[in-house]
Design an enzyme around this catalytic site. Structure first.
Site, PDB file in Angstrom:
ATOM      1  N   SER A 127       0.707  -1.250  -0.128  1.00 58.54           N
ATOM      2  CA  SER A 127      -0.091   0.204  -0.137  1.00 58.54           C
ATOM      3  C   SER A 127       0.813   1.356  -0.066  1.00 58.54           C
ATOM      4  O   SER A 127       1.883   1.535   0.547  1.00 58.54           O
ATOM      5  CB  SER A 127      -0.935  -0.062   1.145  1.00 58.54           C
ATOM      6  OG  SER A 127      -1.506   1.510   1.460  1.00 58.54           O
ATOM      7  N   GLU A 129       0.111   3.659   1.773  1.00 58.76           N
ATOM      8  CA  GLU A 129       0.437   4.076   3.112  1.00 58.76           C
ATOM      9  C   GLU A 129       1.708   3.719   3.730  1.00 58.76           C
ATOM     10  O   GLU A 129       2.011   4.297   4.787  1.00 58.76           O
ATOM     11  CB  GLU A 129      -0.881   3.309   3.958  1.00 58.76           C
ATOM     12  CG  GLU A 129      -2.116   3.948   3.882  1.00 58.76           C
ATOM     13  CD  GLU A 129      -2.371   5.246   4.402  1.00 58.76           C
ATOM     14  OE1 GLU A 129      -2.061   5.516   5.674  1.00 58.76           O
ATOM     15  OE2 GLU A 129      -2.618   6.157   3.828  1.00 58.76           O
ATOM     16  N   TYR A 151      -1.552   0.200  10.759  1.00 54.39           N
ATOM     17  CA  TYR A 151      -1.894  -0.302   9.593  1.00 54.39           C
ATOM     18  C   TYR A 151      -0.548  -0.151   8.478  1.00 54.39           C
ATOM     19  O   TYR A 151      -0.230  -1.004   7.895  1.00 54.39           O
ATOM     20  CB  TYR A 151      -3.127   0.264   8.691  1.00 54.39           C
ATOM     21  CG  TYR A 151      -3.282  -0.201   7.360  1.00 54.39           C
ATOM     22  CD1 TYR A 151      -3.808  -1.557   7.022  1.00 54.39           C
ATOM     23  CD2 TYR A 151      -2.749   0.608   6.252  1.00 54.39           C
ATOM     24  CE1 TYR A 151      -4.047  -1.728   5.551  1.00 54.39           C
ATOM     25  CE2 TYR A 151      -2.929   0.241   4.869  1.00 54.39           C
ATOM     26  CZ  TYR A 151      -3.595  -0.917   4.450  1.00 54.39           C
ATOM     27  OH  TYR A 151      -3.927  -1.322   3.136  1.00 54.39           O
TER      28      TYR A 151
HETATM   29  P1  NDP Z   1     -11.461  -5.027   1.758  1.00 56.74           P
HETATM   30  O1  NDP Z   1     -11.470  -4.210   3.001  1.00 56.74           O
HETATM   31  O2  NDP Z   1     -12.584  -4.594   0.761  1.00 56.74           O
HETATM   32  O3  NDP Z   1     -11.371  -6.500   1.699  1.00 56.74           O
HETATM   33  C1  NDP Z   1     -10.788  -7.093   2.720  1.00 56.74           C
HETATM   34  C2  NDP Z   1     -10.737  -8.629   2.608  1.00 56.74           C
HETATM   35  O4  NDP Z   1      -9.828  -9.332   3.548  1.00 56.74           O
HETATM   36  C3  NDP Z   1     -12.032  -9.025   2.778  1.00 56.74           C
HETATM   37  O5  NDP Z   1     -12.269 -10.272   1.789  1.00 56.74           O
HETATM   38  C4  NDP Z   1     -12.202  -9.908   4.280  1.00 56.74           C
HETATM   39  O6  NDP Z   1     -12.989 -10.792   4.456  1.00 56.74           O
HETATM   40  C5  NDP Z   1     -10.529 -10.063   4.313  1.00 56.74           C
HETATM   41  N1  NDP Z   1     -10.141 -10.545   5.757  1.00 56.74           N
HETATM   42  C6  NDP Z   1      -9.980  -9.801   6.550  1.00 56.74           C
HETATM   43  N2  NDP Z   1      -9.585 -10.482   7.742  1.00 56.74           N
HETATM   44  C7  NDP Z   1      -9.456 -11.602   7.044  1.00 56.74           C
HETATM   45  C8  NDP Z   1      -8.684 -12.892   8.005  1.00 56.74           C
HETATM   46  N3  NDP Z   1      -8.595 -12.788   9.283  1.00 56.74           N
HETATM   47  N4  NDP Z   1      -8.856 -14.013   7.213  1.00 56.74           N
HETATM   48  C9  NDP Z   1      -9.323 -13.927   5.945  1.00 56.74           C
HETATM   49  N5  NDP Z   1      -9.658 -13.004   5.274  1.00 56.74           N
HETATM   50  C10 NDP Z   1      -9.786 -11.909   6.057  1.00 56.74           C
HETATM   51  O7  NDP Z   1     -10.122  -4.485   0.932  1.00 56.74           O
HETATM   52  P2  NDP Z   1      -9.774  -3.998  -0.509  1.00 56.74           P
HETATM   53  O8  NDP Z   1     -10.379  -5.194  -1.587  1.00 56.74           O
HETATM   54  O9  NDP Z   1      -9.980  -2.628  -0.829  1.00 56.74           O
HETATM   55  O10 NDP Z   1      -8.149  -4.284  -0.816  1.00 56.74           O
HETATM   56  C11 NDP Z   1      -7.632  -5.489  -0.963  1.00 56.74           C
HETATM   57  C12 NDP Z   1      -6.102  -5.431  -0.283  1.00 56.74           C
HETATM   58  O11 NDP Z   1      -5.539  -4.287  -0.950  1.00 56.74           O
HETATM   59  C13 NDP Z   1      -5.952  -5.176   1.192  1.00 56.74           C
HETATM   60  O12 NDP Z   1      -5.294  -5.882   1.705  1.00 56.74           O
HETATM   61  C14 NDP Z   1      -5.872  -3.690   1.256  1.00 56.74           C
HETATM   62  O13 NDP Z   1      -5.288  -3.434   2.455  1.00 56.74           O
HETATM   63  C15 NDP Z   1      -4.765  -3.298   0.035  1.00 56.74           C
HETATM   64  N6  NDP Z   1      -4.903  -2.185  -0.309  1.00 56.74           N
HETATM   65  C16 NDP Z   1      -6.125  -1.455  -0.879  1.00 56.74           C
HETATM   66  C17 NDP Z   1      -6.246  -0.642  -1.528  1.00 56.74           C
HETATM   67  C18 NDP Z   1      -7.299   0.306  -1.954  1.00 56.74           C
HETATM   68  O14 NDP Z   1      -7.131   1.405  -2.364  1.00 56.74           O
HETATM   69  N7  NDP Z   1      -8.428  -0.174  -1.915  1.00 56.74           N
HETATM   70  C19 NDP Z   1      -4.665   0.207  -1.779  1.00 56.74           C
HETATM   71  C20 NDP Z   1      -3.613  -0.503  -1.370  1.00 56.74           C
HETATM   72  C21 NDP Z   1      -3.700  -1.719  -0.730  1.00 56.74           C
HETATM   73  P3  NDP Z   1     -14.697 -10.128   4.944  1.00 56.74           P
HETATM   74  O15 NDP Z   1     -15.492  -9.832   3.854  1.00 56.74           O
HETATM   75  O16 NDP Z   1     -14.883 -11.623   5.610  1.00 56.74           O
HETATM   76  O17 NDP Z   1     -14.399  -9.204   5.965  1.00 56.74           O
HETATM   77  P1  GDR Z   2      -7.278   5.697   3.302  1.00 60.82           P
HETATM   78  O1  GDR Z   2      -8.702   5.617   2.734  1.00 60.82           O
HETATM   79  O2  GDR Z   2      -6.874   5.976   4.639  1.00 60.82           O
HETATM   80  O3  GDR Z   2      -6.340   6.495   2.100  1.00 60.82           O
HETATM   81  O4  GDR Z   2      -6.677   4.018   3.227  1.00 60.82           O
HETATM   82  P2  GDR Z   2      -9.889   6.424   3.288  1.00 60.82           P
HETATM   83  O5  GDR Z   2     -11.042   6.586   2.250  1.00 60.82           O
HETATM   84  O6  GDR Z   2     -10.254   5.924   4.730  1.00 60.82           O
HETATM   85  O7  GDR Z   2      -9.187   7.891   3.663  1.00 60.82           O
HETATM   86  C1  GDR Z   2      -8.946   8.826   2.748  1.00 60.82           C
HETATM   87  C2  GDR Z   2      -8.590  10.123   3.510  1.00 60.82           C
HETATM   88  O8  GDR Z   2      -9.834  10.900   3.510  1.00 60.82           O
HETATM   89  C3  GDR Z   2      -9.935  11.764   4.725  1.00 60.82           C
HETATM   90  N1  GDR Z   2     -11.238  11.534   5.374  1.00 60.82           N
HETATM   91  C4  GDR Z   2     -11.999  10.501   5.693  1.00 60.82           C
HETATM   92  N2  GDR Z   2     -11.522   9.022   5.800  1.00 60.82           N
HETATM   93  C5  GDR Z   2     -12.826   8.569   6.231  1.00 60.82           C
HETATM   94  N3  GDR Z   2     -12.624   6.948   5.966  1.00 60.82           N
HETATM   95  N4  GDR Z   2     -13.867   8.880   6.368  1.00 60.82           N
HETATM   96  C6  GDR Z   2     -14.167  10.099   6.689  1.00 60.82           C
HETATM   97  O9  GDR Z   2     -15.141  10.755   7.131  1.00 60.82           O
HETATM   98  C7  GDR Z   2     -13.049  11.033   6.214  1.00 60.82           C
HETATM   99  N5  GDR Z   2     -13.075  12.467   6.169  1.00 60.82           N
HETATM  100  C8  GDR Z   2     -11.699  12.781   5.612  1.00 60.82           C
HETATM  101  C9  GDR Z   2      -8.874  10.685   5.666  1.00 60.82           C
HETATM  102  O10 GDR Z   2      -8.349  11.435   6.799  1.00 60.82           O
HETATM  103  C10 GDR Z   2      -7.849  10.284   4.586  1.00 60.82           C
HETATM  104  O11 GDR Z   2      -6.663  11.264   4.584  1.00 60.82           O
HETATM  105  C11 GDR Z   2      -7.135   3.347   1.778  1.00 60.82           C
HETATM  106  C12 GDR Z   2      -7.413   1.724   2.179  1.00 60.82           C
HETATM  107  O12 GDR Z   2      -8.064   1.167   1.283  1.00 60.82           O
HETATM  108  C13 GDR Z   2      -6.040   1.019   2.712  1.00 60.82           C
HETATM  109  O13 GDR Z   2      -6.373  -0.178   2.973  1.00 60.82           O
HETATM  110  C14 GDR Z   2      -5.002   1.397   1.339  1.00 60.82           C
HETATM  111  O14 GDR Z   2      -3.880   0.677   1.745  1.00 60.82           O
HETATM  112  C15 GDR Z   2      -4.940   2.774   1.132  1.00 60.82           C
HETATM  113  O15 GDR Z   2      -5.970   3.393   0.912  1.00 60.82           O
HETATM  114  C16 GDR Z   2      -3.979   3.042  -0.022  1.00 60.82           C
END
Ligand code: NDP
Ligand code: GDR
Length: 327
Positions: A127, A129, A151
């Site tokens: 990520s 992050e 995280y």
């Molecule tokens: P989601 O939060 O939508 O999905 C997370 C998944 O992980 C779900 O299927 C959840 O299952 C599963 N999970 C959580 N805990 C466990 C566990 N203990 N055992 C098995 N499965 C588990 O994430 P995204 O699809 O958005 O992201 C996918 C991956 O990419 C994540 O690792 C995230 O951190 C990473 N990532 C995401 C980004 C983004 O912008 N979306 C950017 C960079 C990295 P359940 O449905 O049961 O909760």
């Molecule tokens: P992020 O995503 O932390 O970048 O992680 P999120 O959408 O939660 O926050 C992005 C930015 O928005 C600001 N923010 C708020 N965020 C949330 N959730 N709710 C609010 O009400 C709000 N108001 C302002 C946050 O402070 C932050 O700056 C996502 C996840 O998908 C991670 O798993 C992944 O690794 C990173 O993106 C890349």
């Protein structure tokens, strides 16, 4: 027919990746963790139209033996480790669980592979992050890391273990350092989906205002459908490597609000209120990708603009409320 095993298949990226791989002729097997709400965990896979075409196997990323048994049974060619406690804000409330699932969980998967599927190719969902308090204006594979949340720290451990298993055991492991990517399947707690859901409720007179935290943070947002293509391309290379994946455009939360509210003719300034309790203990102020390596080595480029992404998400949320199927 190649077999792919996906952890996190029930999440946003799991749904898009499943659809992509099925379209390429893969057998897709996914990890399903035990839940008392088993009737709704497949909702994203159903929404995207693949629930009855994937095989779901019971286990948990924190349970090594379940992972070994699944790999022995399905013998995958490719493993995509997408499972995580992925909500940054929650990681301050549950730092140990986040470390266990998001950090150690990756190593459980790598160990299971070393034991039961050493020749399979491995993708780790790293990520942006990990860049946290950024050390360069545009972040690429050479930029030093500085995580700002439990995280981010857990993801950094998982990233380096992915690199370490490549260097120690010669395994084909890749780390995709993905910037934020969104879609209609984004979890409701993340800011873009929270905003588009709020726009739909306000437009349909179900609410008048939307509470947010820091509106000045900047993110490099793309579409999840594009980003899962980059994951797959990484595993088609001759060797594992690390790649930054992002659009190269950064925008504030203000700007995303303007696009989403503007799509239905509303002025966000009349509806958005800020709340102190939604601010984070340590913020990542700005992320801005330099995806040159992914473009040059993988031939990958994003295809969806921020304007189109916001519009698609708002339309999907309006459709959910109109159909009475919000979720
Ligand atoms: P989601 O939060 O939508 O999905 C997370 C998944 O992980 C779900 O299927 C959840 O299952 C599963 N999970 C959580 N805990 C466990 C566990 N203990 N055992 C098995 N499965 C588990 O994430 P995204 O699809 O958005 O992201 C996918 C991956 O990419 C994540 O690792 C995230 O951190 C990473 N990532 C995401 C980004 C983004 O912008 N979306 C950017 C960079 C990295 P359940 O449905 O049961 O909760
Ligand atoms: P992020 O995503 O932390 O970048 O992680 P999120 O959408 O939660 O926050 C992005 C930015 O928005 C600001 N923010 C708020 N965020 C949330 N959730 N709710 C609010 O009400 C709000 N108001 C302002 C946050 O402070 C932050 O700056 C996502 C996840 O998908 C991670 O798993 C992944 O690794 C990173 O993106 C890349």
């Amino acid at each position: 027919m190649p077999t792919a095993f996906i952890t996190g298949i029930t999440g946003q990226d799991g749904a898009y990746l499943s659809r992509l791989l099925l379209g390429k002729g893969y057998r897709v097997v996914g990890l399903l963790r035990r839940s008392a709400s088993s009737d709704v965990v497949g909702e994203r896979l159903r929404w995207i139209g693949v629930l009855d075409r994937v095989e779901l196997m019971d286990g948990n990323l924190t349970d090594l033996s379940s992972l070994i048994r699944i790999l022995q049974a399905c013998q995958p060619d490719e493993v995509y480790n997408l499972a995580a406690q992925s909500f940054v804000a929650a990681s301050w409330q549950q730092p140990l669980l986040t470390g266990n699932v998001t950090g150690l969980g990756c190593v459980n998967m790598l160990e299971a592979m070393r034991i039961a599927a050493p020749h399979a190719r491995f993708y780790q969902a790293s990520s942006s992050e990990m860049f946290g308090k950024i050390q360069a204006a545009r972040q690429n594979e050479e930029t030093p890391f500085y995580p700002r949340s439990p995280y981010g720290a857990a993801k950094l451990y998982a990233h380096w273990m992915t690199v370490n298993y490549r260097e120690s055991f010669g395994m084909h492991t890749s780390s995709g350092i993905l910037f934020n990517h969104e879609s209609p399947l984004r979890g409701i707690e993340f800011v873009t989906r929270k905003i588009t859901d709020g726009v739909a409720r306000i437009k349909l007179d179900l609410a008048r205002e939307l509470s947010l935290g820091n509106l000045d943070a900047k993110r490099d947002w793309g579409h999840a459908a594009d980003y899962v293509e980059a994951m797959w391309r990484m595993l088609q290379q001759n060797a594992g490597d690390d790649y930054v994946v992002g659009t190269g455009r950064t925008a504030t939360i203000h700007e995303f609000c303007k696009l989403a509210f503007g799509h239905v003719g509303l002025n966000y300034e009349e509806h958005v209120v800020t709340r102190q309790d939604l601010l984070r203990p340590a913020e990542v102020d700005i992320l801005h990708a330099d995806p040159t390596k992914a473009r040059e080595r993988l031939g990958w480029t994003p295809t969806v603009s921020l304007e189109d992404l916001a519009a698609e998400m708002v339309e999907a949320d309006l459709a959910r409320y109109r159909a009475g199927t919000r979720g």
